[in-house]
Design a protein around this motif. Sequence first.
Motif, PDB file in Angstrom:
ATOM      1  N   GLY A  51       0.879  -1.133   0.023  1.00 15.66           N
ATOM      2  CA  GLY A  51       0.087  -0.108  -0.066  1.00 15.66           C
ATOM      3  C   GLY A  51       0.893   1.240  -0.119  1.00 15.66           C
ATOM      4  O   GLY A  51       2.081   1.262   0.391  1.00 15.66           O
ATOM      5  N   PRO A  52       0.017   2.288  -0.428  1.00 14.09           N
ATOM      6  CA  PRO A  52       0.934   3.479  -0.491  1.00 14.09           C
ATOM      7  C   PRO A  52       1.052   3.930   1.084  1.00 14.09           C
ATOM      8  O   PRO A  52       0.445   3.910   2.027  1.00 14.09           O
ATOM      9  CB  PRO A  52       0.039   4.619  -0.955  1.00 14.09           C
ATOM     10  CG  PRO A  52      -1.446   3.996  -1.021  1.00 14.09           C
ATOM     11  CD  PRO A  52      -0.991   2.450  -0.727  1.00 14.09           C
ATOM     12  N   GLU A  53       2.499   4.397   1.329  1.00 13.69           N
ATOM     13  CA  GLU A  53       2.709   4.909   2.668  1.00 13.69           C
ATOM     14  C   GLU A  53       2.568   6.486   2.574  1.00 13.69           C
ATOM     15  O   GLU A  53       3.181   7.384   2.023  1.00 13.69           O
ATOM     16  CB  GLU A  53       4.262   4.850   3.021  1.00 13.69           C
ATOM     17  CG  GLU A  53       4.677   3.221   3.130  1.00 13.69           C
ATOM     18  CD  GLU A  53       5.903   3.057   2.640  1.00 13.69           C
ATOM     19  OE1 GLU A  53       6.677   3.641   3.027  1.00 13.69           O
ATOM     20  OE2 GLU A  53       6.271   2.015   2.241  1.00 13.69           O
TER      21      GLU A  53
ATOM     22  N   ILE B   9      -6.111   7.415  -2.693  1.00 11.52           N
ATOM     23  CA  ILE B   9      -5.148   6.833  -1.637  1.00 11.52           C
ATOM     24  C   ILE B   9      -5.941   5.673  -0.996  1.00 11.52           C
ATOM     25  O   ILE B   9      -5.436   4.314  -0.750  1.00 11.52           O
ATOM     26  CB  ILE B   9      -4.749   7.900  -0.611  1.00 11.52           C
ATOM     27  CG1 ILE B   9      -3.808   8.922  -1.453  1.00 11.52           C
ATOM     28  CG2 ILE B   9      -4.136   7.135   0.478  1.00 11.52           C
ATOM     29  CD1 ILE B   9      -3.562   9.911  -0.254  1.00 11.52           C
ATOM     30  N   PHE B  12      -5.685   2.591  -3.445  1.00 10.18           N
ATOM     31  CA  PHE B  12      -4.660   1.864  -3.444  1.00 10.18           C
ATOM     32  C   PHE B  12      -4.292   1.275  -2.160  1.00 10.18           C
ATOM     33  O   PHE B  12      -3.544   0.401  -2.078  1.00 10.18           O
ATOM     34  CB  PHE B  12      -3.714   2.860  -3.922  1.00 10.18           C
ATOM     35  CG  PHE B  12      -3.447   2.945  -5.468  1.00 10.18           C
ATOM     36  CD1 PHE B  12      -3.098   1.947  -6.163  1.00 10.18           C
ATOM     37  CD2 PHE B  12      -4.055   4.028  -6.175  1.00 10.18           C
ATOM     38  CE1 PHE B  12      -2.857   1.911  -7.631  1.00 10.18           C
ATOM     39  CE2 PHE B  12      -3.931   4.173  -7.544  1.00 10.18           C
ATOM     40  CZ  PHE B  12      -3.294   3.169  -8.257  1.00 10.18           C
ATOM     41  N   ALA B  13      -4.607   1.774  -0.923  1.00 10.18           N
ATOM     42  CA  ALA B  13      -4.304   1.205   0.133  1.00 10.18           C
ATOM     43  C   ALA B  13      -5.043  -0.372   0.328  1.00 10.18           C
ATOM     44  O   ALA B  13      -4.607  -1.297   0.880  1.00 10.18           O
ATOM     45  CB  ALA B  13      -4.877   2.125   1.233  1.00 10.18           C
ATOM     46  N   PRO B  16      -3.683  -2.506  -3.513  1.00 14.23           N
ATOM     47  CA  PRO B  16      -2.400  -2.040  -4.095  1.00 14.23           C
ATOM     48  C   PRO B  16      -2.053  -2.468  -5.600  1.00 14.23           C
ATOM     49  O   PRO B  16      -1.433  -1.871  -6.345  1.00 14.23           O
ATOM     50  CB  PRO B  16      -1.473  -2.369  -3.208  1.00 14.23           C
ATOM     51  CG  PRO B  16      -1.872  -2.814  -1.945  1.00 14.23           C
ATOM     52  CD  PRO B  16      -3.420  -3.515  -2.191  1.00 14.23           C
ATOM     53  N   ARG B  17      -2.633  -3.593  -5.809  1.00 15.59           N
ATOM     54  CA  ARG B  17      -1.951  -4.173  -7.306  1.00 15.59           C
ATOM     55  C   ARG B  17      -2.853  -3.773  -8.329  1.00 15.59           C
ATOM     56  O   ARG B  17      -2.537  -4.174  -9.389  1.00 15.59           O
ATOM     57  CB  ARG B  17      -2.042  -5.622  -7.069  1.00 15.59           C
ATOM     58  CG  ARG B  17      -1.893  -6.405  -5.559  1.00 15.59           C
ATOM     59  CD  ARG B  17      -0.837  -7.412  -5.651  1.00 15.59           C
ATOM     60  NE  ARG B  17       0.406  -7.164  -5.743  1.00 15.59           N
ATOM     61  CZ  ARG B  17       1.479  -7.811  -5.969  1.00 15.59           C
ATOM     62  NH1 ARG B  17       1.304  -9.270  -5.614  1.00 15.59           N
ATOM     63  NH2 ARG B  17       2.801  -7.644  -6.066  1.00 15.59           N
ATOM     64  N   ILE B  47       2.412  10.946  -0.544  1.00 14.01           N
ATOM     65  CA  ILE B  47       2.686   9.432  -0.654  1.00 14.01           C
ATOM     66  C   ILE B  47       4.359   9.284  -0.676  1.00 14.01           C
ATOM     67  O   ILE B  47       4.819   9.584  -1.446  1.00 14.01           O
ATOM     68  CB  ILE B  47       2.221   8.662  -1.968  1.00 14.01           C
ATOM     69  CG1 ILE B  47       0.506   8.723  -1.812  1.00 14.01           C
ATOM     70  CG2 ILE B  47       2.388   7.290  -1.788  1.00 14.01           C
ATOM     71  CD1 ILE B  47      -0.225   8.279  -2.907  1.00 14.01           C
ATOM     72  N   PHE B  50       5.687   3.205  -2.416  1.00 18.59           N
ATOM     73  CA  PHE B  50       4.758   1.935  -2.289  1.00 18.59           C
ATOM     74  C   PHE B  50       5.527   0.587  -1.693  1.00 18.59           C
ATOM     75  O   PHE B  50       5.522  -0.530  -2.523  1.00 18.59           O
ATOM     76  CB  PHE B  50       4.134   1.765  -3.978  1.00 18.59           C
ATOM     77  CG  PHE B  50       3.343   2.846  -4.282  1.00 18.59           C
ATOM     78  CD1 PHE B  50       1.867   2.531  -3.956  1.00 18.59           C
ATOM     79  CD2 PHE B  50       3.674   3.778  -4.692  1.00 18.59           C
ATOM     80  CE1 PHE B  50       0.796   3.294  -4.235  1.00 18.59           C
ATOM     81  CE2 PHE B  50       2.821   4.738  -4.935  1.00 18.59           C
ATOM     82  CZ  PHE B  50       1.211   4.529  -4.561  1.00 18.59           C
ATOM     83  N   ARG B 143      -1.899   3.039  11.240  1.00 17.24           N
ATOM     84  CA  ARG B 143      -2.911   3.309  10.268  1.00 17.24           C
ATOM     85  C   ARG B 143      -2.874   4.793   9.874  1.00 17.24           C
ATOM     86  O   ARG B 143      -2.480   5.777  10.534  1.00 17.24           O
ATOM     87  CB  ARG B 143      -4.340   2.973  10.357  1.00 17.24           C
ATOM     88  CG  ARG B 143      -4.634   3.570  11.766  1.00 17.24           C
ATOM     89  CD  ARG B 143      -5.954   3.456  12.504  1.00 17.24           C
ATOM     90  NE  ARG B 143      -6.173   4.439  13.329  1.00 17.24           N
ATOM     91  CZ  ARG B 143      -7.291   4.590  13.962  1.00 17.24           C
ATOM     92  NH1 ARG B 143      -8.574   3.982  13.438  1.00 17.24           N
ATOM     93  NH2 ARG B 143      -7.655   5.821  14.574  1.00 17.24           N
ATOM     94  N   THR B 144      -3.027   5.165   8.590  1.00 12.45           N
ATOM     95  CA  THR B 144      -3.400   6.701   8.217  1.00 12.45           C
ATOM     96  C   THR B 144      -4.643   6.763   7.290  1.00 12.45           C
ATOM     97  O   THR B 144      -4.738   7.915   7.382  1.00 12.45           O
ATOM     98  CB  THR B 144      -2.011   7.151   7.415  1.00 12.45           C
ATOM     99  OG1 THR B 144      -1.786   5.947   6.278  1.00 12.45           O
ATOM    100  CG2 THR B 144      -0.833   7.299   8.184  1.00 12.45           C
ATOM    101  N   PRO B 146      -7.932   6.571   8.088  1.00 12.13           N
ATOM    102  CA  PRO B 146      -8.819   7.637   8.759  1.00 12.13           C
ATOM    103  C   PRO B 146      -8.335   8.979   8.621  1.00 12.13           C
ATOM    104  O   PRO B 146      -9.040   9.902   8.507  1.00 12.13           O
ATOM    105  CB  PRO B 146      -8.973   7.311  10.157  1.00 12.13           C
ATOM    106  CG  PRO B 146      -8.367   5.703  10.269  1.00 12.13           C
ATOM    107  CD  PRO B 146      -7.319   5.753   9.080  1.00 12.13           C
ATOM    108  N   VAL B 148      -6.398  10.315   6.527  1.00  6.80           N
ATOM    109  CA  VAL B 148      -6.516  10.784   4.968  1.00  6.80           C
ATOM    110  C   VAL B 148      -8.162  11.063   4.814  1.00  6.80           C
ATOM    111  O   VAL B 148      -8.441  12.218   4.262  1.00  6.80           O
ATOM    112  CB  VAL B 148      -6.448   9.822   3.961  1.00  6.80           C
ATOM    113  CG1 VAL B 148      -6.585  10.207   2.729  1.00  6.80           C
ATOM    114  CG2 VAL B 148      -4.570   9.520   3.965  1.00  6.80           C
TER     115      VAL B 148
END
Lengths: 155, 155
Positions: A51-53, B9, B12-13, B16-17, B47, B50, B143-144, B146, B148
């Motif tokens: 996943g994107p960081e 985001i 992709f989170a 991701p593929r 970002i 990846f 986690r990020t 929430p 975002v």
Amino acid sequence: MDALDGRLIELFAREPRIGVLEASRRLSVARGTVQARLDRLVGDGVIRGFGPEVDPAALGYGVTAFVTLQIRQPGGHDPVAERLARIPEVLEAHTITGGADMLCRIVARSNADLQRVIDGVVAVDGVERASTAISLATQVPYRTLPLVRAATGTG
Amino acid sequence: MDALDGRLIELFAREPRIGVLEASRRLSVARGTVQARLDRLVGDGVIRGFGPEVDPAALGYGVTAFVTLQIRQPGGHDPVAERLARIPEVLEAHTITGGADMLCRIVARSNADLQRVIDGVVAVDGVERASTAISLATQVPYRTLPLVRAATGTG
DNA sequence: CGATATACTGGACAATCTGTATAGCTGCGG
DNA sequence: CCGCAGCTATACAGATTGTCCAGTATATCG
């Protein structure tokens, strides 16, 4: 987990975009091997995902703080955690040994905003007391590569 | 950062593929738009990358602990951080406000192994005292998303 | 020791995606 | 009212992916 796994993880950590084919070239192995290794690493949970960081600072949340909580025991930790999870600024939370009961990592837009976030945390039912330590600088940013190297005997 | 960035985001989170093309289909926008947004997000540093997310536990490092350090001030923090960075089990280190000077996250293979790692930390020149809190459970994993969502007004 | 299982190589195929470019449309700010 | 920026839609060549296969080497097991 052998040295090839280690090199594979390191390679993808450095240049995530290269793709399986290019990776196989770099490592001088067949493409199928890279594909199989990668599938296995993901399957075994060694690699959680790609996943994107997201950088909270780039999102405007430039202040990071660590808050230790004391919990009113009767309720237990889980209900508290469940409520903490609803606060977006709580990036992470652990129950810990020692004087405090929980440790969480929170972010905020500014020191003033931090006050708001902390207020939100202490307002959680079951939280008795909160003690905050602001991160002044990130001396070692989160990383796992050295650990991978240590575990696989790479590099 | 608008709602589309947020949805991008998040998408992709979650998966991701999927690739740029599939993402553009899911979001009902042109491929070029997704590509441009993604490039911008990466360019702006929102970002970071990846890269593969490695789970230390799956590597055998099932014990996580938070260590607060008191530093002998004369040297300053940086030389200490530089030495801490050489220990693979130190995943992260911050200088913080409050009673302690630094907070680091470390992992180990077991409680016995934790002792070894901590010994390595306190052996660092400039470290006066270390206080360890073991993570018993990760109530909220890092986690990020929430955040975002909160920042972009998404879902 | 012989048989079977596992992992890697090298190659092939069709289907798909990427990088890159173009042209037209639209809304916003000057 | 004009120009710019962002988006759509489309195009094309080149590269990559997913998926097979057969052959070989190494390891495991009885």
